[in-house]
Design a protein around this motif. Structure first.
Motif, PDB file in Angstrom:
ATOM      1  N   PRO A  90       0.954  -1.206   0.009  1.00 47.27           N
ATOM      2  CA  PRO A  90       0.128  -0.182  -0.207  1.00 47.27           C
ATOM      3  C   PRO A  90       0.795   1.183   0.119  1.00 47.27           C
ATOM      4  N   VAL A 139       0.945   4.129  -2.858  1.00 46.77           N
ATOM      5  CA  VAL A 139       0.600   5.617  -2.677  1.00 46.77           C
ATOM      6  C   VAL A 139       2.026   6.480  -3.074  1.00 46.77           C
ATOM      7  N   GLU A 176       2.020  11.906 -10.017  1.00 46.81           N
ATOM      8  CA  GLU A 176       1.386  13.150  -9.976  1.00 46.81           C
ATOM      9  C   GLU A 176       2.208  14.384 -10.230  1.00 46.81           C
ATOM     10  N   ARG A 220      -1.867  18.615  -3.874  1.00 44.47           N
ATOM     11  CA  ARG A 220      -2.338  17.364  -4.475  1.00 44.47           C
ATOM     12  C   ARG A 220      -1.562  16.325  -4.090  1.00 44.47           C
ATOM     13  N   LEU A 221      -0.259  16.476  -3.591  1.00 48.34           N
ATOM     14  CA  LEU A 221       0.688  15.591  -3.011  1.00 48.34           C
ATOM     15  C   LEU A 221       0.112  15.260  -1.865  1.00 48.34           C
ATOM     16  N   ILE A 245      -2.707  12.948  -1.882  1.00 52.07           N
ATOM     17  CA  ILE A 245      -2.402  11.459  -2.263  1.00 52.07           C
ATOM     18  C   ILE A 245      -1.769  10.798  -0.909  1.00 52.07           C
ATOM     19  N   GLN A 246      -0.863  11.451  -0.348  1.00 56.34           N
ATOM     20  CA  GLN A 246      -0.226  10.742   0.643  1.00 56.34           C
ATOM     21  C   GLN A 246      -1.181  10.595   1.764  1.00 56.34           C
ATOM     22  N   GLN A 259      -3.667   9.241   1.749  1.00 57.04           N
ATOM     23  CA  GLN A 259      -4.524   7.777   1.572  1.00 57.04           C
ATOM     24  C   GLN A 259      -3.935   6.838   2.226  1.00 57.04           C
ATOM     25  N   THR A 260      -2.641   7.133   2.794  1.00 58.30           N
ATOM     26  CA  THR A 260      -1.706   5.932   3.009  1.00 58.30           C
ATOM     27  C   THR A 260      -2.170   5.128   4.339  1.00 58.30           C
ATOM     28  N   GLU A 275      -5.223   3.033   3.170  1.00 53.27           N
ATOM     29  CA  GLU A 275      -4.829   1.896   2.345  1.00 53.27           C
ATOM     30  C   GLU A 275      -4.077   0.934   3.230  1.00 53.27           C
ATOM     31  N   LYS A 276      -3.307   1.376   4.072  1.00 54.23           N
ATOM     32  CA  LYS A 276      -2.478   0.533   5.166  1.00 54.23           C
ATOM     33  C   LYS A 276      -3.499  -0.505   5.737  1.00 54.23           C
ATOM     34  N   TRP A 311      -6.789  -0.936   5.115  1.00 58.57           N
ATOM     35  CA  TRP A 311      -7.561  -1.828   4.163  1.00 58.57           C
ATOM     36  C   TRP A 311      -6.569  -3.202   3.897  1.00 58.57           C
ATOM     37  N   TRP A 312      -5.214  -2.961   3.490  1.00 54.77           N
ATOM     38  CA  TRP A 312      -4.641  -4.129   3.236  1.00 54.77           C
ATOM     39  C   TRP A 312      -4.136  -4.977   4.365  1.00 54.77           C
TER      40      TRP A 312
END
Lengths: 209, 222
Positions: free
Chosen positions: A138, A142, A149, B164-165, B168-169, B171-172, B175-176, B178-179
């Protein structure tokens, strides 16, 4: 901006000690408070400019030339990270890349954005690879997305790494979409084509099961 | 010969006077109405917060008790002007991108004329605003006017990139989480399968063995 000769007087005052501009009144509007915070941050950034001899103090310099010190620091951190990666010390490498990213993102805002994009895309791509080295899919996904991006074209590695991480996590449909988009951006890149074939095979296997 | 009949000319003169007067009244009323109309058009952009802040700083009220208004340091003023320039850059980009779309919509008749009028006015105001910022910048520091918009452009681009960055970051963690959940599930499934197959394998294994044991016999018989 309804009238060019008029403006609305805003309820603000200056803190005499810190010179920070603060909203007056008991209930300041949120937009004003947010904007004033940005203003104070920018002011602090302007105060911390190193004044080269002969220049006027407290004026943001033009975007180019850039102070080479930070560029050197960032590339040094990246090289050290690469060295650790090659020794397969992935956690160390991740730490160094993270420092490099922070350093690059702390660049004064008036320095060229293109430069930040370039540095950061490379560092994120490398950190993604280090994460993949220890199976942190994950985080790798990311970071690779962040790298893409920052730099969309000419970043086949970044595209590939996220596709690979998604595949490893079993998000095959997402991975296929991602790699297809990558092929649109990068053209017929061999690694990406192989990855796409791999994903298609896996999807076929899942469907069959 | 030059004996002018004033009385006879009175009528044409009166006619001219009335005509001129009527035309003038019409023109003034028409123009006033038109001006009022365009003034009533809603501005394209909302209030310019950064500009208001900058100008408010220039006209800061004195603190309670103090007679003189506090002197705002140059650094603060420059930061405020730079923020104003950044907002101008964003508006400028907006106008540039909207202009083509707006023009083609107007040609096709999809939007009304007053939208176009509002747009043109915004564009004109923008020009004045830019000129104003350059003048202010030159007043704050010599020749700053030539580079303030370069700096502002980079600031706008940098801010957007960092935002934007960050998104995106951010989400980490999700996501972790979830995984971890998914991996736990895969492992649990795997263990269950393993257990089942182990349980089954004792049975299956015997059958397999039997087959294995049997087959050579069969082979042997043949």
């Amino acid at each position: 901006m309804s009238d060019l000769d008029h403006f609305s007087m805003l309820p603000i005052h200056m803190d005499p000690q810190s010179k920070a501009i603060l909203p007056s009144g008991s209930r300041p509007s949120r937009a004003l408070a947010a904007e004033l915070e940005k203003l104070n941050n920018l002011h602090r950034a302007i105060l911390s400019i190193e004044v080269p001899p002969g220049a006027i103090p407290l004026v943001p310099p033009p975007p180019i030339p850039v102070n080479p010190k930070r560029t050197a620091n960032v590339s040094k951190l990246r090289d050290n990270g690469n060295a650790e990666y090659r020794k397969q010390k992935y956690a160390e490498a991740i730490k160094l890349y993270t420092q490099g990213i922070e350093m690059a993102l702390q660049r004064p805002l008036w320095e060229p954005a293109a430069l930040v994009r370039e540095e950061v895309s490379m560092l994120y791509a490398n950190r993604a690879q280090a994460h993949m080295g220890i199976g942190n899919w994950p985080e790798g996904a990311v970071d690779a997305e962040a790298s893409v991006e920052a730099r969309r074209v000419g970043n086949a590695k970044g595209w590939w790494r996220r596709g690979r991480c998604l595949t490893e996590m079993g998000r095959l449909d997402e991975a296929r979409e991602w790699v297809k988009r990558a092929l649109e951006m990068e053209g017929e890149e061999a690694d990406l084509m192989t990855l796409l074939k791999d994903i298609e095979e896996k999807i076929a296997k899942v469907r069959a099961a | 010969m030059f004996d002018i009949d004033w009385k006879g000319l009175a009528l044409p003169f009166a006619y001219l006077l009335v005509l001129g007067g009527a035309l003038m009244t019409f023109s003034t009323i028409y123009r006033r109405r038109k001006a009022a109309e365009s003034a009533n058009l809603a501005p394209w952009f909302g209030p310019h917060l950064q500009r208001d802040i900058y100008l408010s700083l220039l006209h800061l009220d004195p603190e309670e008790g103090a007679e003189k208004s506090p002197r705002v340091p140059d650094g603060v003023l420059r930061a405020a002007l730079l923020r104003r320039a950044v907002e101008d850059i964003e508006r400028l980009i907006h106008i540039k991108t909207a202009k083509q779309a707006c023009g083609s919509l107007l040609q096709r008749g999809s939007v009304g004329d007053d939208l176009w009028q509002r747009f043109l006015r915004a564009e004109k105001e923008m020009e004045e605003e830019l000129r104003d910022v350059v003048t202010e910048a030159n007043a704050l520091a010599p020749n700053w006017g030539t580079i303030i918009f370069q700096s502002a452009h980079e600031i706008a681009a940098n801010t957007k990139l960092r935002q934007r960055l960050e998104e995106i970051q951010a989400q980490t963690d999700a996501e972790k989480a979830w995984w971890d959940k998914k991996r736990g599930q895969i492992q649990a499934d795997f263990m269950k399968e393993l257990e089942e197959s182990e349980k089954g394998s004792t049975k299956d294994g015997n059958e397999d063995d039997a087959v294995v044991v049997n087959s050579p016999k069969k082979g042997g018989k043949k």
